[in-house]
Each structure stands twice: as C-alpha cells, then as structure tokens.
Design a protein around this motif. Structure first.
Motif, PDB file in Angstrom:
ATOM      1  N   ASN A   1      -2.699   3.400  -1.714  1.00  0.00           N
ATOM      2  CA  ASN A   1      -2.038   2.158  -1.324  1.00  0.00           C
ATOM      3  C   ASN A   1      -3.023   1.000  -1.192  1.00  0.00           C
ATOM      4  OD1 ASN A   1       0.551   3.259  -1.260  1.00  0.00           O
ATOM      5  ND2 ASN A   1       0.377   3.881   0.883  1.00  0.00           N
TER       6      ASN A   1
ATOM      7  N   LEU B   1      -3.047  -2.446  -3.416  1.00  0.00           N
ATOM      8  CA  LEU B   1      -3.054  -3.765  -2.779  1.00  0.00           C
ATOM      9  C   LEU B   1      -4.256  -4.577  -3.232  1.00  0.00           C
ATOM     10  CD1 LEU B   1      -1.810  -5.701  -0.678  1.00  0.00           C
ATOM     11  CD2 LEU B   1      -3.188  -4.533   1.075  1.00  0.00           C
TER      12      LEU B   1
ATOM     13  N   GLU C   1       7.080   3.363   0.948  1.00  0.00           N
ATOM     14  CA  GLU C   1       5.863   2.737   0.442  1.00  0.00           C
ATOM     15  C   GLU C   1       6.124   1.286   0.054  1.00  0.00           C
ATOM     16  OE1 GLU C   1       3.595   3.030  -3.686  1.00  0.00           O
ATOM     17  OE2 GLU C   1       3.389   4.904  -2.532  1.00  0.00           O
TER      18      GLU C   1
ATOM     19  N   MET D   1       4.048  -1.895   1.436  1.00  0.00           N
ATOM     20  CA  MET D   1       3.255  -2.750   0.551  1.00  0.00           C
ATOM     21  C   MET D   1       3.754  -4.192   0.570  1.00  0.00           C
ATOM     22  SD  MET D   1       0.886  -0.808  -0.487  1.00  0.00           S
ATOM     23  CE  MET D   1       0.146  -1.633  -1.903  1.00  0.00           C
TER      24      MET D   1
END
Length: 534
Positions: free
Chosen positions: A136, A140, A263, A267
């Motif tokens: 993740n 990002l 998720e 995000m």
C-alpha cells in the motif's frame, strides 16, 4: 617523487605503502622483502612471534611468526588483537581547537522547525508500521511521485522512450510533469520488513527509529499506514514521537487498515489527506541558519588501506570545525571502534559517559561472541584485499572520522542527538544500517568515506561520498562527490581538503548542490533489528 611510505604515529612498528613497492626497494632505510601493494603495510623493525603490531599508536595485531624488517603484513603472518580498556578517573578532554574564523559568520539556507532544529531538506515521508503495508505504501508513493512531478528521468528510461518513439513512427513520448509543490524536495518511502513478529523490544526500537525520521528536521510531514494487529502499534509510535519532540507540530497522518475497512477506502483517505498535508508543508521556505545547526553523521563503507590516512582524517578535521562552531557530530559503527576504546573513553567529558560507552562496547562484543563471531570478523573481503588486515587496523583508521574533540554524549540505538559536540552512537558497522541510524538520530548531513566505492544514500538526508583515492574517484565518478586522494599524492594537506569539504557541506545544506546519491535516487533505509550485525 611523492612520499612512498608513511609512519602514521611515532610508536608504530609498521609503515603504510602509499605506492606499489617492488621487492628489494629501500625506502626510508627499510628494504622491502617482497612486493608490497599500495595501501598495505610492511614492518619497520623486527617483531618477534606473538609480539605486538602497532599502528596509529595502538595495538592492532599480534605476529604469528618472527617478522623481519621490510616484511609484508598479511592475514597469515599477523592476527587480530586489541588493547584492554577501562574507565579512568582522569579525563583527556583537552584538544587543539581549529581556526574557524573562515566559517564562524557563515550560514546555510535551511528549513527552520519549531523545535529549534534546522533541516537541510524538506521531505514528506510515507511509512508502514508493518511489512504487511509495504504494498500500500509503495502504491501511494508511486502515484504521488509520478503525478506531482517528482519522477526523474534516467538513462534507461530515455532508452525506453527512444524505443517507444521508434514503434510509434517517430512520435514524441508525453513530457514529464512539472513539480506541483516547489518547496517539497521529495516524497520518500521508508519501507521495511519489521513490525509484526519479534520481541516487544523489537517493536519499540522500530517505533523509535521511525519517530526519529518523522520528527527529523529534514521532514515536513508523514503519512503512516498501519494494519492494526502488529506489535508495532500507532500508540507506541506516538509515544516515541512525543519523547523526542514534545508537542510535535508537523503533520503526521496515521491510518489503520483494519479499522477503516477496504483497501480502496484506506488509499483514498491516504491520498486525499497526504495531498492536503503536502500543500500545507509547501508553505515552508529556506532561510539563513548558523552552521551550529548542522548535525553531521560520520560514516565509512567499502574502506581501504588509505581510509585512515586521507578521507577519514579529513572528515575528522571537519568534525572538529563543526564542533568548534557549536554544531553536532555523530561517530557510530561500534564494531569499528575496537582497539580505540581507551582513547574514546578517556575523551568522554565525565566518567558517567565513559561508563556508558564501555558498557555498550562490551555488551556488543559479548553478543557477537555468543553466536560464535566477534569484532575480528568485521573486515570484509574487500577491506582485507586493500590493506585492512585486522579489525583493529580498520577501527584505528575509522575512528579518525571523529576528530579530536571531547565526547559530549553517548547514546544507544535508536536514540536522538541532543548535545552539541561529538556524540558516540551505538550502531553496527554495516554501512546502510549505520547510516539509517545516524539519520534517525538527527543527522542532517552525512559524510561517507569510501576507498572501494559504495553507492549508499538515504531517503531524507544528503550523503556526501568522499573517495580515499583518486583512482576510485575517476573510475566511479557517478557516485563520488569529492576526492581526498590529493592527500595521498601530497598535493594537498588534510586541512586544505577539509576546507573543500566544508564548502561542499554548506552548499549541500543550502540545496545548492545535489549529492550523487540523490541524483541516483539511492534511498537506502534498513533498520537494525537489534541482533548481531557487524
């Protein structure tokens, strides 16, 4: 003809070869028995079997056999040995302060933080609390770097873009984006493999290191992603942040995936809030700061037989200059201080610090010995090939990076530098682990000496790479910022090279010079999982 051999200390019974010496040559009254490659050592007097080998004025080995004058020192004819050490009541804190009139009114352009420290850069960091979040944080990071104009073209991308033009019938590839936030120097990722298993001490240590980066003067703000069930909890991280900087005021965005849900939701929140944080952090601008606000980490890696003669003494002189100006210096790599413990203990400003230092050294050595190793295992194959035959030889030269000033503090990993002057920081000798720790302790510039060449860098702090010899500087000019080989050739003195380093430090701290490691995006970050690492 330039100098061919060097006696570093009056007590030494070996000499360093500054050039290749053929067998039979007589230099300074010593006849070489066999070929002596540059960087290696030869005996200057008879040393009996089991007799002491002295270099830099300290014990660095014992002879395995009778060694006549002019003998090449090798791993076969000597073995590692170092002197004993203890805490003495008498302090040796006198030192010859360098003339700093050239720099005492100089400033650098830095980012002033509310806690009084000054950054040499202004970075946003993205941090996982546990390795489960690495995907993740990587996603990002990739999106932000690409879309906000931080992606840098390189030779391989240019090659690929050329291929794309060919396949597209000569059409131009899309241009790179311009940078959205001009006062943010970069968005950096601190991914790691820790946070879940291990001991509670491991979790606390990791949180301490991450807190050191989040509160670092070079960091404008942070986005922290947590899974939720790991040992390294967000509450623990907040405690470590508060411990380092009470009332910490810079933005820290903490998000927990198991609490938020999908998720996608995680995000989206991370992206939106990070963008807002970047916009706020972009308001910060550089302004003049005194050189006393510099915290210089001293590091070495890929060392050779010239390290303790050229680059390390040169940065040691810089250390003394920074100390005399009221700044801070970090000397770490405890396995590479083996053999000089007594000198450093004596230089501590009080016996409490001397006790702390000797205890840390003994505990570290004991942990290494408990797993069947020891500090004598520290020199790498490259170190030995290029003249660092024992750990004590390597250590005596490595310690020169700390200069000659008194030791004003001793801290354990992952502590933070709080005192001006010379701080001893317990870290491994491993290059990246130690550099990572120095920056976590607050270093806003790192001076990294190398004789063999290593591309080590750091995500948030400029790592200036200094070569010990000109051959390396020419061969690996893409990673070397400054060559100190002119000391070996006799073209410059240690003081003259130190002055050049100081000017480069000021330019780097001001953002006027970009170090090679940053150009190459060498963003190395490896936490020390508190075990045996040499």
């Amino acid at each position: 003809m330039s100098q061919q051999i060097l006696q570093i200390h009056p007590k030494d019974n070996v000499r360093a070869a500054l050039q290749d010496l053929p067998a039979g040559i007589t230099v300074a009254g010593i006849t070489a028995i066999r070929d002596v490659p540059a960087k290696h050592k030869l005996t200057s007097e008879f040393i009996p079997k089991n007799g002491p080998v002295i270099m830099y004025g300290v014990l660095v080995g014992l002879a395995n056999e009778d060694l006549p004058p002019g003998e090449l020192v090798t791993t076969k004819n000597i073995r590692h040995a170092s002197g004993s050490f203890t805490v003495k009541e008498e302090r040796h804190t006198g030192w010859e302060r360098p003339d700093v009139s050239r720099w005492e009114n100089r400033t650098f352009m830095g980012y002033h933080r509310q806690d009084g420290r000054v950054g040499t850069g202004n970075y946003w960091v993205i941090v996982p609390m546990v390795f489960c979040e690495n995907r993740n944080v990587q996603t990002l990071h990739n999106v932000l770097v690409k879309e906000l104009g931080y992606a840098k073209p390189n030779d391989y991308e240019a090659m690929l873009r050329g291929l794309l033009r060919e396949t597209a019938g000569g059409q131009q590839a899309p241009p790179l984006k311009t940078r959205t936030f001009t006062n943010i120097d970069g968005i950096k990722l601190l991914s790691h493999t820790l946070g879940c298993g291990g001991t509670k001490e491991d979790a606390r240590t990791l949180c301490g290191l991450l807190a050191g980066y989040i509160t670092h003067p070079n960091v404008a703000g942070a986005t922290v992603l947590s899974l939720g069930c790991q040992n390294a909890q967000l509450a623990m991280l907040r405690e470590e942040i508060e411990k380092r900087v009470p009332g910490f005021d810079r933005p820290v965005i903490c998000l927990e995936q198991q609490q938020i849900g999908t998720e996608k939701d995680l995000m989206e929140q991370a992206l939106r809030r990070t963008f807002d944080g970047l916009a706020k952090a972009n308001e910060q601008q550089r302004s003049p700061a005194p050189l006393s606000k510099l915290i210089i980490g001293m590091e070495c890696g890929g060392s050779d037989g010239f390290s303790g003669i050229s680059a390390n003494p040169a940065v040691g002189r810089v250390a003394d200059i920074i100390t005399a100006l009221g700044g801070s210096v970090i000397l770490s790599e405890f396995p590479e201080l083996c053999g000089v413990e007594q000198e450093l203990s004596d230089r501590c400003v009080n016996t409490m610090l001397a006790d702390r230092y000797t205890q840390l050294m003994r505990e570290y050595a004991a942990r290494a010995e408990a797993v069947g190793s020891g500090f004598d295992s520290n020199p790498s194959a490259g170190n030995i090939r290029d003249g660092l035959i024992t750990d004590a030889i390597k250590s005596a030269g490595a310690a020169k990076k700390g200069g000659s000033s008194p030791v004003t503090d001793v801290i354990d990993y992952p502590g933070r530098v709080t005192q001006p002057g010379l701080t001893l920081l317990c870290t491994p000798g491993s290059d990246v682990e130690s550099t990572t720790a120095e920056v976590g302790a607050g270093a806003n510039i790192v001076l990294f000496t190398t004789g063999l060449g290593t591309p080590t860098g750091n995500p948030v702090t400029p790592v200036l790479k200094l070569s010990t010899n000109t051959k390396l500087a020419n061969k690996m000019n893409d990673i070397i910022d400054l060559d100190t080989g002119s000391i070996i050739s006799g073209e410059e003195s240690i003081g003259e090279v130190a002055a050049r380093i100081m000017e480069m430090v000021i330019d780097t701290a001001s953002g006027a010079y970009t170090v090679k490691a940053q150009v190459l995006e060498q963003d190395d970050f490896i936490p020390w999982k508190r075990g045996v690492s040499l």
